[in-house]
Enzyme design. Structure first.
Site, PDB file in Angstrom:
ATOM      1  N   ASP A  90       0.741  -1.466   0.090  1.00 42.12           N
ATOM      2  CA  ASP A  90       0.441   0.209  -0.521  1.00 42.12           C
ATOM      3  C   ASP A  90       0.803   1.101   0.134  1.00 42.12           C
ATOM      4  O   ASP A  90       1.946   1.533   0.902  1.00 42.12           O
ATOM      5  CB  ASP A  90      -1.138  -0.147   1.807  1.00 42.12           C
ATOM      6  N   GLY A  93      -0.374   5.983   1.640  1.00 42.04           N
ATOM      7  CA  GLY A  93      -1.104   7.338   2.457  1.00 42.04           C
ATOM      8  C   GLY A  93      -2.040   7.035   3.984  1.00 42.04           C
ATOM      9  O   GLY A  93      -2.609   8.514   4.418  1.00 42.04           O
ATOM     10  N   ASP A 144      -2.858   8.463  -3.262  1.00 44.54           N
ATOM     11  CA  ASP A 144      -4.062   9.015  -3.254  1.00 44.54           C
ATOM     12  C   ASP A 144      -4.674   9.936  -2.268  1.00 44.54           C
ATOM     13  O   ASP A 144      -3.589   9.714  -0.902  1.00 44.54           O
ATOM     14  CB  ASP A 144      -4.735   7.789  -3.261  1.00 44.54           C
ATOM     15  N   GLN A 193     -11.466   7.473  -6.241  1.00 36.95           N
ATOM     16  CA  GLN A 193     -12.022   7.346  -4.739  1.00 36.95           C
ATOM     17  C   GLN A 193     -13.193   7.782  -5.299  1.00 36.95           C
ATOM     18  O   GLN A 193     -13.166   7.938  -6.571  1.00 36.95           O
ATOM     19  CB  GLN A 193     -11.403   8.653  -4.614  1.00 36.95           C
ATOM     20  N   GLY A 220     -11.379   4.213  -0.369  1.00 39.92           N
ATOM     21  CA  GLY A 220     -11.896   5.331   0.455  1.00 39.92           C
ATOM     22  C   GLY A 220     -13.543   4.068   0.802  1.00 39.92           C
ATOM     23  O   GLY A 220     -14.453   5.038   0.865  1.00 39.92           O
ATOM     24  N   ASP A 270      -8.233  -7.818   0.628  1.00 40.18           N
ATOM     25  CA  ASP A 270      -7.496  -7.733   1.540  1.00 40.18           C
ATOM     26  C   ASP A 270      -8.282  -7.107   2.593  1.00 40.18           C
ATOM     27  O   ASP A 270      -8.520  -6.140   3.244  1.00 40.18           O
ATOM     28  CB  ASP A 270      -5.605  -6.686   1.861  1.00 40.18           C
ATOM     29  N   CYS A 308     -13.433 -27.839   8.639  1.00 39.13           N
ATOM     30  CA  CYS A 308     -11.668 -26.932   8.377  1.00 39.13           C
ATOM     31  C   CYS A 308     -10.619 -28.456   8.050  1.00 39.13           C
ATOM     32  O   CYS A 308     -10.853 -28.834   9.871  1.00 39.13           O
ATOM     33  CB  CYS A 308     -11.710 -25.489   9.163  1.00 39.13           C
ATOM     34  N   CYS A 310      -7.600 -27.317   8.709  1.00 37.48           N
ATOM     35  CA  CYS A 310      -5.843 -26.169   8.685  1.00 37.48           C
ATOM     36  C   CYS A 310      -5.644 -27.324   9.676  1.00 37.48           C
ATOM     37  O   CYS A 310      -6.258 -28.121  10.476  1.00 37.48           O
ATOM     38  CB  CYS A 310      -6.369 -24.891   9.082  1.00 37.48           C
ATOM     39  N   CYS A 313      -7.500 -27.247  12.968  1.00 37.60           N
ATOM     40  CA  CYS A 313      -8.295 -27.568  13.268  1.00 37.60           C
ATOM     41  C   CYS A 313      -8.416 -28.971  13.625  1.00 37.60           C
ATOM     42  O   CYS A 313      -9.007 -30.383  13.918  1.00 37.60           O
ATOM     43  CB  CYS A 313     -10.054 -27.221  12.643  1.00 37.60           C
ATOM     44  N   HIS A 339      -5.292 -20.571  11.559  1.00 37.67           N
ATOM     45  CA  HIS A 339      -7.681 -21.056  11.632  1.00 37.67           C
ATOM     46  C   HIS A 339      -8.122 -19.803  10.282  1.00 37.67           C
ATOM     47  O   HIS A 339      -8.159 -20.257   9.873  1.00 37.67           O
ATOM     48  CB  HIS A 339      -7.911 -21.231  12.477  1.00 37.67           C
TER      49      HIS A 339
END
Length: 373
Positions: A90, A93, A144, A193, A220, A270, A308, A310, A313, A339
């Protein structure tokens, strides 16, 4: 970067993104590794138990500590962190805006004070790209002008004007650098934006999408508006974005947000939610969220989610995780984070399979039905 659309199901898309470091299959959720590490995990955990093809780092934090020059001297983020897949960074900003008490937006950049020691700094479009060249990010976000909502129309209009001006400066600087042999493996995304105002979003999208960026983000959002406003804004904005470039919705969000925005044509996501919530005791499952610190789990010998696969689990019970959390044992943070991130990764993989099978509508309905039962 190479980008291809492999399948569509109405607006939902399955795409492939190839960078210098990995092949990324979308829809994709990117774990957040703000300062070069996903909190409580290391690169071995990522590769052994989660296998993300891309994670997110942050320009603001890495610039302040340990410093982008140091990262460059250590071989860039991939060498420095031991994570050899792709990095998206990123622009910083948002962090300059949110973490500084005295941030000042100027025509040519953002002036802010470090949240660490109060020292004064300035980010300009060229400066944030120079930092990201040093980090050697596979995908670099440009600077931005972010606006917290609600905001006046005048503030939003100034934001999109400034964002467009900074985008023009960024793309020109980046392409000139590439012509001289610098940043050849670094890709550059612009950030649309406009708040939740349809006309402003249209203006911002049209102005930015005329430029030769490698991908486009919707920024935004998730900054004070309702979920309905967010979804409507994404759906409105998407129509002005090119079909042949990746679409990234920044900082969003819940499992429901992922499903709704995949439905609307978003490729990349994200959010700190799975990692932050893990540390606070909230764990995601196929049937909704649970709070592992609740007394009812003290003697519960079942896994977090029986569906699950993972590491957590497959090996540990709710009772054990309840105990670790209450004892403030550091092991808890690792197991809970693995997890939650596994859940998010699997959710996007399942969405991808549903799109490939032309059954995303049914998958979306099943997703909500599980939460009601």
């Amino acid at each position: 970067m190479k980008f291809s659309i492999d399948k569509t199901d109405k607006k939902a898309r399955v795409c492939t993104i190839k960078t210098a470091h990995s092949t990324i299959l979308t829809p994709v959720f990117m774990p957040v590794g703000t300062v070069g590490a996903v909190k409580s995990l290391d690169a071995t955990d990522l590769k052994s138990h989660l296998n993300p093809q891309i994670i997110l780092g942050n320009t603001y934090h890495l610039y302040l500590r340990p410093g982008d020059e140091l990262v460059k001297n250590q071989g860039g983020l991939h060498s420095f962190t031991g994570f050899d897949k792709s990095f998206l960074t990123d622009s910083g900003g948002f962090q300059a805006f949110s973490l500084s008490d005295n941030v000042k937006i100027e025509q040519d950049g953002i002036v802010f004070k470090s949240h660490i020691d109060g020292s004064k700094h300035k980010f300009t479009p060229k400066k944030v790209l120079d930092i990201q060249y040093n980090l050697n990010s596979d995908i670099m976000m440009i600077l931005d002008d972010l606006v917290a909502l609600p905001a006046s129309k005048e503030r939003i209009l100034n934001s999109i004007k400034r964002t467009t001006a900074w985008a023009k400066e960024s793309i020109e600087y980046h392409r000139n650098n590439q012509a001289e042999g610098r940043g050849l493996n670094n890709n550059i995304f612009a950030i649309i934006q406009g708040g939740v105002d349809r006309e402003f979003r249209k203006i911002s999208a049209n102005e930015l999408c005329e430029m030769d960026f490698d991908g486009f983000a919707i920024g935004g959002l998730s900054v004070g508006e309702s979920n309905t406003q967010m979804y409507d804004t994404v759906e409105w904005t998407e129509q002005f974005m090119p079909q042949n470039k990746p679409r990234y919705l920044m900082g969003v969000g819940t499992p429901e947000d992922l499903i709704e925005n995949i439905y609307r044509g978003v490729d990349m996501f994200d959010c700190v939610m799975p990692t932050r919530n893990a540390r606070n005791g909230t764990l995601f499952t196929s049937y909704g969220k649970i709070n592992i610190k609740a007394a009812k789990f003290k003697n519960d010998s079942t896994p977090i989610d029986p569906q699950c696969r993972c590491l957590t689990c497959q090996n540990y019970s709710k009772a054990y995780l309840n105990h670790l959390f209450r004892a403030k044992e550091l092991t808890y943070y690792r197991l809970a984070t693995i997890h939650n991130l596994y859940y998010y990764q699997e959710l996007t993989k399942q969405a991808r399979q549903a799109i490939l099978q032309n059954r995303f509508d049914a998958f979306r309905k099943e997703f909500y039905n599980k939460r009601e039962n």
